[in-house]
Every structure is written in structure tokens, then in C-alpha cells.
Design an enzyme around this catalytic site. Structure first.
Site, PDB file in Angstrom:
ATOM      1  N   ASP A 175      27.833 -28.796  -4.163  1.00 33.57           N
ATOM      2  CA  ASP A 175      28.778 -28.021  -3.375  1.00 33.57           C
ATOM      3  C   ASP A 175      28.709 -28.516  -1.932  1.00 33.57           C
ATOM      4  O   ASP A 175      28.708 -29.726  -1.700  1.00 33.57           O
ATOM      5  CB  ASP A 175      28.483 -26.515  -3.486  1.00 33.57           C
ATOM      6  CG  ASP A 175      29.650 -25.659  -3.000  1.00 33.57           C
ATOM      7  OD1 ASP A 175      29.655 -25.290  -1.813  1.00 33.57           O
ATOM      8  OD2 ASP A 175      30.573 -25.374  -3.795  1.00 33.57           O
ATOM      9  N   TYR A 304      34.284 -23.427   5.822  1.00 31.39           N
ATOM     10  CA  TYR A 304      35.533 -24.033   5.359  1.00 31.39           C
ATOM     11  C   TYR A 304      36.471 -24.315   6.537  1.00 31.39           C
ATOM     12  O   TYR A 304      37.104 -25.371   6.600  1.00 31.39           O
ATOM     13  CB  TYR A 304      36.236 -23.116   4.360  1.00 31.39           C
ATOM     14  CG  TYR A 304      35.543 -23.006   3.030  1.00 31.39           C
ATOM     15  CD1 TYR A 304      35.898 -23.838   1.972  1.00 31.39           C
ATOM     16  CD2 TYR A 304      34.536 -22.077   2.813  1.00 31.39           C
ATOM     17  CE1 TYR A 304      35.283 -23.742   0.735  1.00 31.39           C
ATOM     18  CE2 TYR A 304      33.908 -21.969   1.589  1.00 31.39           C
ATOM     19  CZ  TYR A 304      34.290 -22.807   0.548  1.00 31.39           C
ATOM     20  OH  TYR A 304      33.666 -22.708  -0.663  1.00 31.39           O
ATOM     21  N   HIS A 362      28.475 -26.225 -11.910  1.00 32.42           N
ATOM     22  CA  HIS A 362      28.362 -26.319 -10.466  1.00 32.42           C
ATOM     23  C   HIS A 362      26.984 -25.923  -9.956  1.00 32.42           C
ATOM     24  O   HIS A 362      26.520 -26.443  -8.948  1.00 32.42           O
ATOM     25  CB  HIS A 362      29.424 -25.402  -9.849  1.00 32.42           C
ATOM     26  CG  HIS A 362      29.875 -25.808  -8.497  1.00 32.42           C
ATOM     27  ND1 HIS A 362      30.558 -26.980  -8.252  1.00 32.42           N
ATOM     28  CD2 HIS A 362      29.756 -25.186  -7.292  1.00 32.42           C
ATOM     29  CE1 HIS A 362      30.850 -27.052  -6.956  1.00 32.42           C
ATOM     30  NE2 HIS A 362      30.375 -25.984  -6.363  1.00 32.42           N
TER      31      HIS A 362
END
Length: 386
Positions: A175, A304, A362
Site C-alpha cells: 500500500d 492522499y 493487500h
């Protein structure tokens, strides 16, 4: 550097349980399974388990068995686990989580990595572990500062390893931990022995030759990654444009925070019907509880926004600079992005180790800890040969 222990006041836990019990639920939502998000019936049952059966104190005690510290790095308080191996020649390994992750996702790999002798392995494969919480996440606490993009985190990690006295070390992550690890290799090349990733986003170039003779497996991987961009990247797009707005709901409602996190563990793992098909329910709830108790829903979302130009949904081919250090890549088929070797080796010519697994997603350290541990050990042996 100051020693740190997790000691959550009982009043905070009582408040959490009160808020769960007082949840205002949406009514008469269409029964569409997971197609439109987390199903109400599933979430109600999970929330009730969280309130009545989940044991935060047990999770707290498990984390507190590992040495933890805080230190200031570039103006931010940073929390980290630092577990030294009993083996004298252990390789330092810097493990970075992502979103919505936390240091708690690595508890199943800490023992085998630091003390392989006690877990049926070769003591020569031992690692010292440094596992930090990204600024704005978990016990690093909320941060008011802007500018904490992936590069700044990488620079802070290089400084952390310098303060700990490690001359040669290996960054590792998935990630956000994947690009951060790559960037650590860029900013600290004289000290990074190699970089190991358990997720890597790869894309073809505009050259049609890139797609010639692509195997059916790789075509399926491209479709898998494209599905993420088309249907599962809503939070990525929201956080990269308006991270504040969603933060109010997540910080006020524990069930809202839980749903937000649980959805990712369903979409990004090797699960069939429920996230618990892939990850341990209590470990998943520990991660959600950490976000809630530390009030870091809003501050973690900022990653982000700060790194929007580096997100897989926005970046062209060659998204990261080439690094000098050898790289190892472990490909798990149900991660949000599944790497294609041809594209990866074009962008990262220093790849010396490549593994492809038939299961896992993930959150490899939670889903398939044995596979991840073995792959990191294999990569570590290659580095020692050099």
C-alpha cells in the site's frame, strides 16, 4: 526518543461502547450484498461483536509486549515499534504500513522475522524490526501540519534509521508502504541495502508493443487493477480532493469508521463472502479501534491529498524514479493492484527477486504471514550474497 506504552483510559472505551450502542442505522437499504458497500446486516452483527465481545485490553497487551517509542521527526511526533533480534547479525528491516493500516497488522510476522530460530527457521535469516506509524496515523497521532507527502515520510524514515544507528537496512511495505519504501531507497541510497515490496502498481506504456503476447494471467491482472480504478477507488478520489469533509463523519461515528475500514478489507483481500475469510476478525477490529481511539481518521486521509500526483489512479508510466538498490517484489493476486513483471522490470531494472503467489491480497502480513515471512527471508539471503 522516549519509551511509549499504549494505555487507553477506560472512559474512552466506555464512550466507544456507548456510541456503538447509540448508532443511528440507515433503514430499508436494498439487499445487494457487497455491490453497493457494506451490507447492513453484516455491519450490525460486527458492531455488536465489537461492543460486547471484542477485547481491546488483550490487543493493547499484545502490542505492549513489543518495545515502543516516540520521537520528533521533521516537526511531527512519530510512534514506532523497535524489536531487536536475539541474533547478533540480524538485518535491520524497516516495515511501513499503508491506509487503512496500522502497526497492529504486523503482529503475526514479528516473531518469525526477529527470532527464526524459535519458529523453526534459520537464525541467519533474522531481522531487527523498525515499524513506525506514519505521521497522522494511529499512535503517531493527528498532525496539523500540511505537506506530509510520501517523499517527506521517506525522508523522515531515513532520519529515524540514522538515529537508531543502522548503517545498512532494508525498507519493506505494501500500500503506501510500497512507494514510501521505494522513496527511502531514493533518498538514502548509501544506507539502503535493498527494497522489498508486497504490492507494486504497474501499467503499460503508450507503446502497443507493451501489450503484445501478454499472457492470460497478466491480462487478468490488468483487468483486476483496472477494476480497482473504475469501481473501488472512490475513497482514493475523495481523499485526494476533499479529505476534510468525510473526516467529520468518521471521527463522530465509530460504526461509520468501522464500515469505512471493513469495506477495504473486503475489497482488497483474498476473501469470498466476508473480510473474515481472509483476516482475523479481532485483528481487523484492533486496527479500526486504533483509528477511533487516536482520532486519526481525518489526519490519515491527508496522505492522499498530499500525494495526489503519485497515486496509481493519476500517475503515468515510470511513476517513481529508478533506485540503485536491489528490489524484491512479492505478488499477491488479490491486492488492490497486482504487478505485471514485464512492466515492473521496465520501470525498475534493479529487481533481483520476484515471487508470484496463488493466494493472498493487500494485507499480506495479516492474510498470509508465512508466505510473506518466507519471501522476505529469501530476499534477505540474496542481499547477503552480494
Amino acid at each position: 526518543m522516549k519509551p511509549f506504552r499504549i494505555e487507553i483510559p477506560q472512559a474512552d472505551l466506555d464512550d466507544l461502547n456507548r456510541r456503538i450502542a447509540a448508532t443511528r442505522w440507515p433503514e430499508k437499504l436494498p439487499d445487494t450484498g457487497w455491490d453497493r458497500g457494506v451490507p447492513t446486516a453484516y455491519l450490525k452483527e460486527l458492531a455488536e461483536y465489537w461492543r460486547t465481545s471484542y477485547d481491546w485490553r488483550a490487543a493493547e497487551a499484545e502490542l505492549n509486549q513489543y518495545p515502543q517509542f516516540t520521537t520528533e521527526l521533521d516537526g511531527a511526533n512519530v510512534h514506532f515499534l523497535h524489536i531487536r533480534s536475539p541474533e547478533p547479525n540480524a538485518t535491520p528491516l524497516l516495515i511501513t504500513h499503508g491506509w487503512p493500516g496500522a502497526v497492529a497488522e504486523f503482529t503475526k510476522v514479528i516473531g518469525p522475522l526477529t527470532d527464526p530460530r524459535a519458529h523453526g527457521g534459520d537464525p541467519a535469516d533474522a531481522f531487527d524490526l523498525v515499524i513506525p506509524s506514519i505521521p497522522g496515523y494511529g499512535f503517531s497521532g493527528p498532525t496539523e501540519q500540511t505537506g506530509w507527502n510520501l517523499m517527506r515520510v521517506a525522508q523522515a524514515w531515513a532520519e529515524l534509521m540514522r538515529r537508531l544507528g543502522y548503517e545498512r537496512y532494508v525498507p519493506q511495505g505494501g500500500d503506501f508502504g510500497a512507494p514510501i519504501s521505494i522513496l527511502v531507497g531514493l533518498v538514502d541510497p548509501e544506507h539502503v541495502a535493498g527494497v522489498h515490496l508486497n504490492m507494486l502498481a504497474t501499467t503499460p506504456s503508450e507503446d502497443p508493443a507493451d501489450l503484445e503476447n501478454l499472457s492470460e494471467v497478466d491480462q487478468a491482472r490488468m483487468a483486476h487493477s483496472q477494476r480497482f480504478n473504475d469501481h473501488l477507488a472512490g475513497t482514493m478520489k475523495l481523499h485526494s480532493t476533499r479529505p476534510h469533509t468525510v473526516s467529520y463523519a468518521l471521527t463522530d461515528s465509530p460504526v461509520g469508521q468501522l464500515a469505512y475500514i471493513v469495506e477495504k478489507f473486503k475489497d482488497w483481500t483474498d476473501s469470498d463472502r466476508f473480510p473474515e475469510d481472509a483476516v482475523d476478525r479481532d485483528q481487523l477490529l484492533t486496527i479500526a479501534t486504533i483509528y477511533w481511539l487516536t482520532g486519526t481518521a481525518g489526519s490519515s486521509n491527508q496522505t492522499y491529498y498530499e500525494s495526489a500526483e503519485q497515486l496509481p489512479i493519476n500517475l503515468p508510466v515510470g511513476r517513481y524514479p529508478t533506485i540503485q538498490a536491489p528490489m524484491g517484489v512479492a505478488v499477491f493476486p488479490h491486492a488492490a493492484f497486482v504487478a505485471i513483471r514485464r512492466f515492473a522490470e521496465r520501470d525498475f531494472p534493479t529487481i533481483v527477486h520476484w515471487s508470484e503467489f496463488d493466494r493472498g491480497g493487500h494485507y499480506a502480513a495479516m492474510e498470509e504471514p508465512d508466505l510473506l515471512v518466507d519471501d522476505i527471508r529469501t530476499f534477505g539471503r540474496l542481499l547477503k550474497k552480494d
